[in-house]
Design an enzyme around this catalytic site. Structure first.
Site, PDB file in Angstrom:
ATOM      1  N   HIS A 159       0.820  -1.217   0.000  1.00 23.13           N
ATOM      2  CA  HIS A 159       0.000   0.000   0.000  1.00 23.13           C
ATOM      3  C   HIS A 159       0.853   1.267   0.000  1.00 23.13           C
ATOM      4  CE1 HIS A 159       0.552  -0.102   4.481  1.00 23.13           C
ATOM      5  NE2 HIS A 159       0.487   1.211   4.340  1.00 23.13           N
ATOM      6  N   ASP A 219      -0.316  -7.411   1.205  1.00 22.11           N
ATOM      7  CA  ASP A 219       0.305  -6.094   1.417  1.00 22.11           C
ATOM      8  C   ASP A 219       1.827  -6.207   1.494  1.00 22.11           C
ATOM      9  OD1 ASP A 219       0.462  -3.367   1.792  1.00 22.11           O
ATOM     10  OD2 ASP A 219       0.063  -3.453   3.943  1.00 22.11           O
ATOM     11  N   GLY A 250       3.077   6.365   9.315  1.00 21.66           N
ATOM     12  CA  GLY A 250       4.371   6.706   8.730  1.00 21.66           C
ATOM     13  C   GLY A 250       5.386   5.592   8.847  1.00 21.66           C
ATOM     14  N   SER A 285       4.588   2.413   8.048  1.00 24.01           N
ATOM     15  CA  SER A 285       4.208   1.350   7.118  1.00 24.01           C
ATOM     16  C   SER A 285       5.400   0.946   6.246  1.00 24.01           C
ATOM     17  CB  SER A 285       3.066   1.818   6.214  1.00 24.01           C
ATOM     18  OG  SER A 285       1.873   1.958   6.941  1.00 24.01           O
ATOM     19  N   GLY A 286       5.532  -0.358   6.026  1.00 27.21           N
ATOM     20  CA  GLY A 286       6.620  -0.876   5.208  1.00 27.21           C
ATOM     21  C   GLY A 286       7.924  -1.076   5.933  1.00 27.21           C
TER      22      GLY A 286
END
Length: 442
Positions: free
Chosen positions: A256, A297, A389, A391-392
């Site tokens: 995402h 994801d 912030g 994410s990933g």
């Protein structure tokens, strides 16, 4: 988001600034520029010496005498002093379009003078200045010039994507002279030997220290696989997601973070610690391709040019296929996400968290379904976990003196750090076969 912090004694000055704005509004809203060169200044309140709150100014370029579609406009900031914020979402000056849905070409805030910018002389080009209700500064002054072409480098030099110039004989010499890899793109460099992974030349301080909420600041450079995804049009910084470097050409992140985005609007930062400052060994790359695993994801992102490893840029190891961890195993998650007021908001942060597999994770309350391709982290008391912030970003565990990425931050509770609600990660080991196949075929 509302911003607080004005002292009562400042209210009168704010009122005066608003009064001053009513005068500035008449002088900077909808200015049609005529000259092929000039200087654009932000409005200044004569009482405070700063730009007024609630400013909405714009300058249009289509009326410049003799301007043509095959020409360019160069912008050079003479001074810049605006409020600094994530993605320059508060006070900012930007180049955008005046027709249709506004799309930022470049956006600026803070007080670091950016490199000069050259853009096509579009008929709908507009410079726009915005300020919100509080925190005013001295503003900006920018010089513009209409030019015939976008060439910034001498004929014997190569122009990098970041507008740096390097001698042409250095192109494809395996050395990143541009600093963003554009002089080493499409050079057919050999892949090289199997890379060593999971090492940290700069040793991290493990655990959460004496902080109860939000983790702690990381030792600069101690998590050398951590990367920052940023929007290319924003200066000085626009971090929106994290990722993990897995070899000199590839990154893992959450799908995402990059899905539905354009590759030419993203830059990827390596070796950085400060969110808004350029660190000594920090370098850039750009994405050329990304690959997704069905609806899950998780994404693999390919870089425009290989990286050279150093003390602050190293790859993390990958787990074995379907490898599990014991419930309660302690891992470390890193990122530049929101700290919800607990400090260290401008630097890379780390948090030590207990990891749970799918079955144990399913026992927690969660606003979305949790499935076997997920692992989780969290505590009954809450308080320490990733946030917006992050994410990933990678969740790593040290085994046999090497660090392995077991999770990528996917989503979490609507209120960060809330009790009895976990942070959910993509379980990297579930996708190991897909990753190997994608890397070998690309």
């Amino acid at each position: 988001m509302m911003k607080w912090g004005k002292e009562p004694c400042e209210i009168f000055l704010v009122f005066l600034a608003v009064v001053g704005w009513s005068r500035a509004d008449n002088s900077c809203r909808g200015i049609l520029l005529k000259d092929r060169s000039g200087v654009i200044n932000s409005p200044i309140d004569p009482i405070t010496g700063k730009y007024p709150p609630n400013s909405q100014c714009f300058w249009d370029f289509y009326s410049i005498d003799g301007i043509a579609d095959d020409q360019f406009i160069t912008f050079r900031f003479l001074n810049l002093e605006l409020e600094l914020s994530d993605n320059c979402n508060y006070d900012h000056v930007e180049l955008t379009n005046r027709i249709g849905r506004p799309v930022p070409l470049k956006r600026f805030c803070g007080n670091e003078i950016p490199p000069s910018v050259t853009v096509p002389a579009r008929k709908d080009l507009r410079m726009y200045f915005f300020s919100d209700e509080i925190y005013e500064y001295k503003g900006f002054s920018v010089e513009y010039n209409v030019v015939k072409n976008d060439v910034k480098c001498p004929e014997k030099e190569f122009q990098c994507r970041n507008d740096q110039c390097v001698e042409k004989h250095r192109v494809c010499d395996t050395s990143d002279d541009c600093g963003d890899g554009t002089d080493e793109e499409q050079c057919n460099h050999p892949t090289g030997e199997l890379e060593i992974c999971g090492l940290t030349p700069i040793i991290p301080e493990l655990g959460n220290g004496d902080r109860i909420v939000g983790g702690r600041e990381a030792v600069p450079g101690s998590w050398p696989w951590q990367v920052s995804f940023q929007y290319i049009y924003t200066h000085p910084s626009s971090h929106f997601c994290g990722g993990a470097l897995i070899n000199k050409n590839w990154i893992l992140t959450a799908a995402h973070c990059v899905k539905d985005k354009y590759k030419d609007e993203i830059r990827i930062h390596f070796g950085n610690h400060h969110r808004w400052l350029t660190d000594p060994q920090e370098i850039l790359r750009y994405p050329t391709d990304w690959y997704f695993y069905r609806w899950e994801d998780i994404a693999l992102v390919k870089l425009n040019a290989p990286l050279s490893f150093n003390d602050v840029i190293q790859p993390v190891c990958l787990p074995e296929w379907e490898e599990d961890l014991e419930d309660g195993t302690m891992g470390h998650v890193t990122g530049w996400g929101n700290t919800i007021g607990t400090g260290h908001s401008t630097v890379l942060k780390q948090a030590m968290v207990p990891i749970f597999n799918y079955e144990a994770c399913s026992n927690y309350d969660s606003p979305f379904p949790i499935n076997p391709t997920n692992i989780c982290s969290g505590t009954d008391d809450g308080g320490i976990n990733p946030c917006f912030g992050d994410s990933g970003s990678p969740l790593v565990v040290q085994k046999d003196n090497k660090w392995t990425v077991y999770g990528l931050v996917s989503w979490g509770p609507l209120v960060c750090g809330i009790k009895q609600e976990p942070t959910v990660y993509m379980k990297v080991s579930e996708f190991r076969r897909w990753m190997d196949e994608t890397l070998s075929s690309n």
